[in-house]
Design a protein around this motif. Structure first.
Motif, mmCIF file in Angstrom:
data_model
loop_
_atom_site.group_PDB
_atom_site.id
_atom_site.type_symbol
_atom_site.label_atom_id
_atom_site.label_comp_id
_atom_site.label_asym_id
_atom_site.label_seq_id
_atom_site.Cartn_x
_atom_site.Cartn_y
_atom_site.Cartn_z
ATOM 1 N N GLY A 485 37.883 32.322 43.857
ATOM 2 C CA GLY A 485 38.248 32.925 42.572
ATOM 3 C C GLY A 485 37.063 33.285 41.703
ATOM 4 O O GLY A 485 37.182 34.121 40.810
ATOM 5 N N ALA A 490 36.239 38.507 44.262
ATOM 6 C CA ALA A 490 37.292 38.383 43.260
ATOM 7 C C ALA A 490 37.023 39.306 42.083
ATOM 8 O O ALA A 490 37.946 39.943 41.548
ATOM 9 C CB ALA A 490 37.397 36.931 42.781
ATOM 10 N N CYS A 494 39.404 42.462 40.630
ATOM 11 C CA CYS A 494 39.801 42.647 39.225
ATOM 12 C C CYS A 494 39.404 44.033 38.729
ATOM 13 O O CYS A 494 40.204 44.732 38.092
ATOM 14 C CB CYS A 494 39.157 41.588 38.338
ATOM 15 N N THR A 577 44.526 34.831 38.168
ATOM 16 C CA THR A 577 43.150 34.903 37.677
ATOM 17 C C THR A 577 42.461 33.550 37.687
ATOM 18 O O THR A 577 41.257 33.451 37.936
ATOM 19 C CB THR A 577 43.132 35.495 36.258
ATOM 20 N N LYS A 581 41.157 29.886 44.847
ATOM 21 C CA LYS A 581 41.100 30.756 46.024
ATOM 22 C C LYS A 581 42.171 31.827 45.896
ATOM 23 O O LYS A 581 43.241 31.583 45.330
ATOM 24 C CB LYS A 581 41.311 29.951 47.308
ATOM 25 N N LEU A 582 41.883 32.996 46.435
ATOM 26 C CA LEU A 582 42.808 34.122 46.330
ATOM 27 C C LEU A 582 43.200 34.620 47.716
ATOM 28 O O LEU A 582 42.341 34.890 48.546
ATOM 29 C CB LEU A 582 42.158 35.273 45.563
ATOM 30 N N PRO A 586 44.298 39.166 42.046
ATOM 31 C CA PRO A 586 44.906 38.329 41.000
ATOM 32 C C PRO A 586 46.096 38.973 40.299
ATOM 33 O O PRO A 586 47.061 38.294 39.967
ATOM 34 C CB PRO A 586 43.747 38.112 40.014
#
Length: 912
Positions: A485, A490, A494, A577, A581-582, A586
């Protein structure tokens, strides 16, 4: 006259095929901060050497060395410049005596020009060097009232005589051009290579001007060691994005709650809640702020009538101030809240011409009342503040007492970090601080929500980020390949998400991932129900899917466009957000208002398309036409035939589909739906379960607005969570759509979440009952619909487990702190086993119309004791007391006339 920057640039560059830059003059770099400012001549290093802007009714062209105004090689441009600046063809051009040879250059090109020592009528354009300090006020008013100003000079020599830290505010030319967002700097301009652009060149993203701002920070925080903002109000976070804006108060995560900026000749200080401006513990800071805003000059201090406590506080510390209902031009400093934009233009000009503005407010409440509208674009405070390089976000931060930020923390600036991020991507480095990375992604996403159309400063940033994303590419994030994240990946996700939402074409980014679904190629019209009798906005499924990277064009009637409808792309609304971890980006949904008959909307990640109908709407049937979408699997119980379903599921390119009744909609992957030969049996079962949920909750059936359950690769909390929609993991999909499995093993988790959605604050005692009373619906549905007794519906409800919990709780003395989850549920189950479900349904119905309900847990618990006792005509006070409830003496006395509950199950345990 041309109006847009693009048209203005075209007019300025007509016939200019090359820049004949003389080798002698050494120019300075220009800094552009205003929303109207744009570059005209830029060298190959990206430095702006000629710029244009507007202020009030007039215009400016700023040249970075007066020698360029005296060189015949610039004649084609100078002729264009005067033509663009001139408010009327007949108006003559005046030239200050400091530029005598400019008169002959202009006259030779057909421009009526003459030497004129003073600016004024009948002159339409005035030309002057940037070193004259005796005409500042006259020049500003000349431009403001419609005149055109051509001004040239460089500030590096002045800086060598007066100091580089004073250039922005002290250099004579800047006292004029700064009102239009253009500054001469002390930085040398490179003159090696230039090219003539066909469109407005990009504005450099990061220009050095740090010394001024560091001194400003020191002045504002002088003598202060901590910033206590525990005012009782909830502050918003602030976004600091302007080149001359800077943070003052930061929490440990770099969340900003105090900030300031220079703008034109004036200054701004912003607080993240208006209560901060009236807080006695912040008096030292507020006094510093007022002095800094006044710039050491005397003058009137006005405080808006909405900040009476601030006026009192400042008066108590020896400052003369008066309450003002609105801004007046005789003020030196003005203090107000950020909740009205009626005076936005006046405030901006007040600051530009030297005024000081102290302003505060939060945007989270506005955002909660205006879903689907960006606070950055539409919140009144931001309509005032965005041009200053400051904005108020919808996100909040925890109010506390914070130490004054360290120099390292203060050095975080959105522009600086984005520039470093770009450099790191370009060179394959990954050495940016993780905390800065996490903040950058959020800040950039917020910044991109500021409307960029027609604003070169914002358009340049969009172009910069798009180029950067093409350089890096989108990470192929998935469950198999998650990203951290706080990683570069990440931050890229975004940036890409919000850039696409801003309207920038990012389809190429998605195509590079090879995940693009082909659109249908022709518009599809659907009819949606524009009525919504419910108490919240309703998502209406269209049965359509927008492929990744596509822009949907939505068309509807003028009447529908004024009815408050919105369009939403995607249903996976959990914001990840803050996840460590993604497994996906997000934010993967986008919602915007359908306030025009034709609306373009995009979501980088694609998604099912919904029309959001506001609560109380009585619009009736509405036809909506959408381009560049494909049909998605959609089965509506009672409407879709089995043949239609089979054809749809076989042909669909959309990765997600929906199973719907009037009461529940399940959103699951198409891959799972392909194995479902006939959805009717499982949806009939779901409707039975929803009927039972409505019965226990004493709600109308069918539901006014169907509940929704959406499966996702990653959700924001838990294994499932309640809300609209209820969110679950992909592993739960099979249990949602397998009728045999539901009937044999039950469906505790999803019904638990649906139970959460039935809970009401008036009869809830958080945190004790939050995870307890929702299970009443799980028990009820399993027993009345699925024929699964509670003892088998969940392992925690086996008789030995229940017995053990009661003994453990009583063994501790029945502490209320431990009365929660299964222990709290046991209390309700004992009541139900004794008196049935009817008292619950009756009470839930009664509470819907009950008034005067206490706000505190003790009051609400005593009301429940009283109400339940009256329903069953038994004195239940001893029962609840045995569980550790705080039964008040007067309530127990009022129930004493009722028969004793002889079968009280707690009696046996108490006797032991």
């Amino acid at each position: 006259m041309t109006t847009t920057p693009a048209c203005a640039f075209e007019a300025l560059m007509e016939g200019v095929t090359s820049w004949n830059v003389p080798r002698g003059p050494i120019p300075c770099e220009l800094l552009l901060t205003g929303e109207a400012a744009f570059p005209v001549m830029v060298n190959d290093k990206g430095q702006v050497l000629i710029a244009a802007s507007s202020y009030g009714q007039g215009r400016l062209v700023v040249v970075s060395h007066e020698g360029y105004l005296l060189d015949a090689g610039f004649t084609p441009f100078l002729r264009n410049a005067v033509g663009w600046l001139c408010p009327s063809p007949a108006a003559p051009t005046g030239v200050h005596p400091s530029l005598p040879s400019l008169v002959s250059i202009l006259q030779a090109s057909g421009v009526p020009a003459q030497v004129q020592p003073e600016v004024g009528a009948p002159v339409g354009v005035y030309c002057i060097s940037a070193y004259i300090d005796t005409m500042t006020a006259e020049l500003i008013q000349f431009v403001k009232s419609g005149g055109g100003l051509l001004i040239g000079g460089q500030a590096w020599y002045w800086a060598s005589q007066h100091g580089p830290d004073r250039v922005l505010s002290g250099f004579p030319g800047n006292e004029v051009t700064s009102v239009a967002g253009v500054y001469f700097t002390d930085i040398y301009g490179d003159i090696d290579r230039f090219k003539v652009s066909k469109k407005i060149p990009k504005i450099p993203f990061h220009v050095r001007c740090g010394e001024d701002l560091r001194q400003d920070q020191q002045q504002l925080l002088e003598g202060i060691s901590e910033l206590d903002i525990k005012t009782g109000g909830v502050p918003s976070q602030l976004l600091v994005h302007g080149a001359l804006a800077f943070p003052l108060g930061l929490d440990a995560s770099l969340g900003c709650f105090l900030a300031a900026a220079r703008y034109g000749q004036g200054r701004v200080v912003l607080a993240a809640h208006e209560a901060i401006l009236c807080y006695p513990k912040l008096a030292p800071f507020l006094l510093n702020a007022v002095r800094w805003l006044a710039r050491g000059k005397t003058g009137k201090l006005g405080v808006n009538t909405h900040l009476k406590n601030l006026c009192t506080l400042l008066s108590e510390h020896g400052l003369e101030c008066s309450l003002q209902p609105h801004l007046t031009q005789d003020l030196r400093v003005y203090c107000c809240t950020a909740y009205s934009d009626k005076e936005a233009k006046q405030l901006q000009q007040f600051v530009a011409e030297g005024g000081g503005l102290l302003i505060g407010g939060q945007a989270w409440w506005w955002a909660s009342q205006n879903p689907g509208r960006s606070a950055l674009a539409h919140f009144p405070g931001n309509i005032i503040l965005n041009c200053f390089g400051l904005s108020i976000l919808a996100q909040t931060l925890h109010a506390d007492c914070f130490p004054v930020p360290t120099p390292e923390m203060q050095s975080y600036h959105f522009r600086k970090v984005l520039s470093e991020f770009h450099s790191a991507l370009s060179h394959g480095a990954r050495n940016l601080e993780k905390q800065w990375l996490a903040k950058l992604g959020a800040d950039a996403a917020a910044f991109l929500q500021i409307p960029a159309k027609g604003v070169p400063a914002y358009i340049s940033l969009h172009r910069f980020i798009k180029k950067m994303l093409h350089l890096s590419g989108l990470p192929a994030v998935s469950r198999e390949h998650p990203v951290a994240g706080d990683s570069f990946e990440a931050a890229v996700l975004c940036l890409a998400t919000e850039l696409a939402r801003s309207g920038t074409d990012c389809s190429q980014l998605v195509q590079e991932l090879g995940t693009c679904t082909c659109s249908s190629g022709h518009p599809i019209t659907v009819e949606i129900d524009g009525n919504n009798p419910g108490h919240c906005d309703a998502w209406v499924s269209t049965g359509l899917y927008l492929p990744h990277g596509e822009n949907a064009e939505v068309s509807l009637s003028e009447a529908a466009a004024s009815a408050g409808l919105k369009v939403q792309i995607g249903c996976h609304t959990d914001n990840l957000t803050k996840a460590s971890k993604l497994s996906r980006a997000p934010v993967v949904t986008h919602q915007c208002c359908l306030d025009r008959s034709i609306q373009s909307v995009s979501c980088l990640w694609g998604g099912l398309v919904y029309v959001i109908v506001p609560k109380g709407s009585k619009l009736g049937p509405v036809s909506v036409t959408i381009e560049r979408v494909v049909p998605a699997p959609y089965y509506k119980l009672g409407k879709t035939s089995l043949e239609e379903w089979k054809k749809c599921i076989q042909e669909s390119q959309a990765p997600w589909g929906e199973l719907a009744t009037d009461n529940i909609i399940l959103t699951v992957p198409t891959a799972n739906l392909r194995d479902l030969e006939d959805p009717e049996p499982v949806l009939h079962l779901w409707d039975e379960m929803m009927h039972a949920i409505a019965q226990l909750a004493a709600r109308p059936f069918p539901f006014c607005c169907p509940e929704r359950i959406v499966a996702d690769v990653q959700i924001s909390a838990g294994w499932m969570h309640s809300g609209y929609p209820i969110m679950c993991h992909l592993e739960s999909v099979q249990e949602l759509i397998n009728e045999t499995s539901i009937r044999s093993t039950g469906l505790w988790g999803p019904i638990h979440e649906l139970g959460h959605n039935q809970q009401r604050q008036v009869w809830e005692f958080p945190p004790h009952t939050t995870e307890a009373t929702c299970n009443l619906w799980s028990v009820y549905v399993h027993e009345t619909v699925l024929d699964i007794p509670r003892s088998k519906a969940h392992p925690a409800l086996s008789p030995p487990e229940r017995e053990k919990r009661i003994k453990t709780h009583l063994g501790k003395g029945a502490p209320l702190n431990d009365w929660n989850v299964w222990t709290a549920l046991e209390t309700y189950l004992q009541l139900q086993e004794a008196f049935g479900w009817e008292p619950f349904t009756q009470l839930f119905a009664e509470y819907q119309t009950l008034s005067g309900i206490p706000k505190d847990n003790t009051g609400k618990m005593n009301l429940w004791v009283q109400k339940f006792s009256e329903k069953v005509q038994k004195n239940l006070a001893p029962f609840f007391e045995a569980w550790g409830w705080p039964v008040q003496k007067e309530v127990a006395t009022s129930l004493a006339h009722l028969p004793e509950w002889q079968e009280n199950p707690m009696r046996a345990y108490m006797h032991r």
